[in-house]
Design an enzyme around this catalytic site. Structure first.
Site, PDB file in Angstrom:
ATOM      1  CB  THR A  56      67.445  57.538  -7.715  1.00 54.29           C
ATOM      2  OG1 THR A  56      68.114  58.472  -9.000  1.00 54.29           O
ATOM      3  CG2 THR A  56      66.796  56.392  -7.956  1.00 54.29           C
ATOM      4  NE  ARG A 104      59.198  60.163 -14.791  1.00 53.27           N
ATOM      5  CZ  ARG A 104      59.975  59.666 -14.601  1.00 53.27           C
ATOM      6  NH1 ARG A 104      59.595  58.357 -13.771  1.00 53.27           N
ATOM      7  NH2 ARG A 104      60.638  60.607 -13.238  1.00 53.27           N
ATOM      8  CG  ASP A 105      58.635  59.863 -10.769  1.00 57.23           C
ATOM      9  OD1 ASP A 105      58.647  58.182 -10.075  1.00 57.23           O
ATOM     10  OD2 ASP A 105      59.588  60.236  -9.851  1.00 57.23           O
ATOM     11  CG  HIS A 137      63.034  63.744  -9.899  1.00 58.52           C
ATOM     12  ND1 HIS A 137      62.573  64.290 -11.150  1.00 58.52           N
ATOM     13  CD2 HIS A 137      64.030  62.519  -9.028  1.00 58.52           C
ATOM     14  CE1 HIS A 137      61.166  62.659 -10.532  1.00 58.52           C
ATOM     15  NE2 HIS A 137      61.728  61.812 -10.099  1.00 58.52           N
ATOM     16  CE1 TYR A 189      64.720  63.210 -13.736  1.00 56.11           C
ATOM     17  CE2 TYR A 189      63.426  62.204 -15.883  1.00 56.11           C
ATOM     18  CZ  TYR A 189      63.437  63.416 -14.990  1.00 56.11           C
ATOM     19  OH  TYR A 189      61.960  63.486 -14.026  1.00 56.11           O
ATOM     20  CG  HIS A 205      62.813  59.964  -5.305  1.00 51.06           C
ATOM     21  ND1 HIS A 205      61.013  58.948  -5.549  1.00 51.06           N
ATOM     22  CD2 HIS A 205      62.728  59.796  -6.490  1.00 51.06           C
ATOM     23  CE1 HIS A 205      61.028  58.938  -6.592  1.00 51.06           C
ATOM     24  NE2 HIS A 205      62.426  59.851  -7.118  1.00 51.06           N
ATOM     25  CD  GLU A 238      68.050  55.290 -12.880  1.00 53.17           C
ATOM     26  OE1 GLU A 238      67.230  54.406 -12.408  1.00 53.17           O
ATOM     27  OE2 GLU A 238      68.192  54.397 -14.710  1.00 53.17           O
TER      28      GLU A 238
END
Length: 534
Positions: free
Chosen positions: A194, A31-32, A222, A159, A224, A161
């Site tokens: 994010t 997905r990501d 999550h 999530y 990045h 975001e």
């Protein structure tokens, strides 16, 4: 990013750590990872990667798509769910959905999905700037979608975001969002960095605060990798008490990507003594699959899965390993179903050569080893890449041995024309016999291999399948620079990699092919001699 303002009650709280605690891994490559520029997985590719991740690598959960993207995406999700249901794994397959009046819920349900990862706004800036809504209005919309999903039999994760910026700018907004949804039956509250702006200290502070304020809830982190801190931030999140962390294979993802599955798994296990379900012996294989399907090559020195990370280049390192494994660590290649190598080049020493000779089961006198090593250093000075497979040829050159002189290309003509097949004519010596042949093909190298294949077929021989073909020139090279062609072949004894160097890339490939043919013929002769003396 300014200092975060934590809950005062957890400022001095001890790290929860991971020792003896099960940490869940959610892989979001499908997905990501597909948000990487230029990456799009076909349904069949997604299915094969899902199988590898769940059955072989054994991650705990996978996120496989975003709802409503395309009919191809719906087909991929349906195929993955059908396969997973047969194996009792369907609840471990998750799909990203949106607050969209139930459209995402319907899409996921029609595909057979069982888990919705709902995207909510984790920062006041996003809530007001993108949606133009108050927190209460947004929560009402989110809760309506959750209620609909649960009524349709879906489990829901949430999530938040832009949570990292939301927590920094207005933590009360984040607290309010979670408080209002704490009783909604959400499985995991997922906290994304994010834009990849957090440091490990900030991650630890923020997640410690969230876990301390809401001890009954399960929090995922999550990350990045915009600042190159994704893996370090994962460790900080787990130390702070995160129940699960998200990652992708080969760091695929938006912009600089996500945290690497291989790096995350190995660091959690080695640095924090976390209990994981990951089977590390399949990490390199799934990395290769993703490389192939995504078209995104990883660096040769990428931790854990890079081509060169278990290669010792300096002679002093090889010497230390020979005398007592002095340059080994917990990151042993065998742990990942790989093998340690010792590079041959200008930095090689006697131990480097000895390790490679041992691998090839070749014995040389001290004097001959000295001569061969001198030649290796000379070739290394000229920037030639030397592989273990090159070593027999170097030995043959230095010692004037004929052991690897079984096949010789005496002459070769290759011609190519626009919109016409390429043609090749060759004259070759096999043993003490000379043969000629011609071939046509889609390009000069294809024409050559067809001509060679015809000759070999008459001798009862066949060319092994070609499984990888790579051409490169030195950085900053000119149009007349030497070309290095590296070919990997699938032989009966495993993969064999040979190289050729020439100013013409077709002839570089031909040189690599002739090296492979000599090695194959030498092996066949050696086996024949052993059989005759048995």
């Amino acid at each position: 990013m300014t200092d975060l303002v934590p809950n005062k009650s957890v400022v001095n709280a001890p790290a929860r750590g991971a020792s003896g605690r099960r940490v869940l891994i959610m892989d979001t490559t499908l997905r990501d990872g597909e948000q990487t520029q230029g990456v799009s997985f076909a349904p069949a590719e997604k299915l094969n990667l899902a199988k590898a991740l769940l059955e072989q690598v054994r991650v705990d959960r996978i996120e496989v798509a975003s709802a409503r993207v395309s009919s191809g995406e719906a087909s991929a999700v349906a195929q993955i769910i059908d396969w997973a249901r047969e194996r009792g794994l369907a609840e471990r397959v998750e799909v990203l959905g949106f607050v969209d009046g139930g459209a995402s819920v319907d899409w996921i349900r029609r595909a057979g999905g069982q888990v919705l990862n709902l995207l909510a706004k984790g920062s006041e800036k996003h809530c007001q700037g993108q949606l133009g809504k108050t927190l209460d209005a947004h929560v009402a919309d989110v809760r309506a979608t959750i209620d609909l999903a649960q009524s349709q039999g879906l489990s829901v994760n949430l999530y938040l975001e832009d949570w990292s910026n939301g927590y920094r700018d207005n933590p009360d907004y984040v607290y309010g969002l979670v408080e209002r949804l704490a009783d909604a039956g959400i499985g995991h509250f997922m906290l994304p960095d994010t834009l990849g702006v957090m440091t490990p200290d900030q991650v630890f502070t923020a997640i410690s605060d969230m876990v301390g304020r809401f001890p009954a809830l399960q929090f995922d982190f999550h990350p990045h990798n915009d600042y190159g801190l994704a893996t370090a931030n994962v460790l900080a999140a787990v130390r702070a008490g995160a129940a699960a962390v998200h990652c992708t294979v080969n760091c695929l993802g938006e912009r600089a990507g996500n945290a690497s599955l291989a790096e995350v798994a190995v660091n959690l296990r080695d640095q924090l003594d976390g209990e994981l379900g990951i089977d590390e012996t399949h990490l390199a294989r799934v990395s290769e699959l993703v490389e192939s399907f995504s078209g995104k090559r990883i660096s040769d020195n990428a931790p854990i899965v890079g081509a060169d990370v278990f290669t010792q280049t300096a002679g002093i390192h090889a010497d230390g390993d020979k005398k007592g494994s002095l340059y080994h660590s917990r990151l042993s290649p065998e742990r990942f179903a790989r093998r340690r190598k010792y590079a041959l080049g200008k930095l090689a020493g006697k131990a480097s050569l000895a390790k490679n000779l041992e691998r090839l089961d070749i014995e040389l006198s001290e004097e001959n080893q000295r001569k061969v090593l001198q030649r290796i250093v000379e070739l290394g000075d000229s920037k030639k890449t030397i592989t273990t497979e090159d070593l027999p040829f170097i030995i043959a050159e230095v010692l004037e041995s004929k052991d690897y002189d079984h096949a010789e290309l005496l002459s070769c003509t290759v011609s190519s024309s626009l919109d016409l097949e390429s043609m090749a004519g060759i004259k070759i010596r096999l043993g003490d016999q000379v043969f000629t042949g011609t071939g046509a093909g889609n390009g000069g190298f294809d024409a050559f291999t067809n001509a060679l294949g015809r000759i070999l077929k008459r001798q009862g021989l066949t060319l092994p399948p070609l499984i990888d073909y790579e051409v490169r020139i030195p950085r900053g090279g000119r149009t007349d620079a030497l070309t290095e062609c590296s070919i990997t072949w699938q032989t009966e004894r495993g993969e064999l990699r040979t190289r050729g160097v020439h100013a013409n890339q077709v002839f570089a490939a031909i040189g690599a092919t002739m090296r492979m043919l000599n090695i194959q013929m030498h092996r066949a002769l050696a086996e024949s001699r052993r059989d005759s003396t048995a």
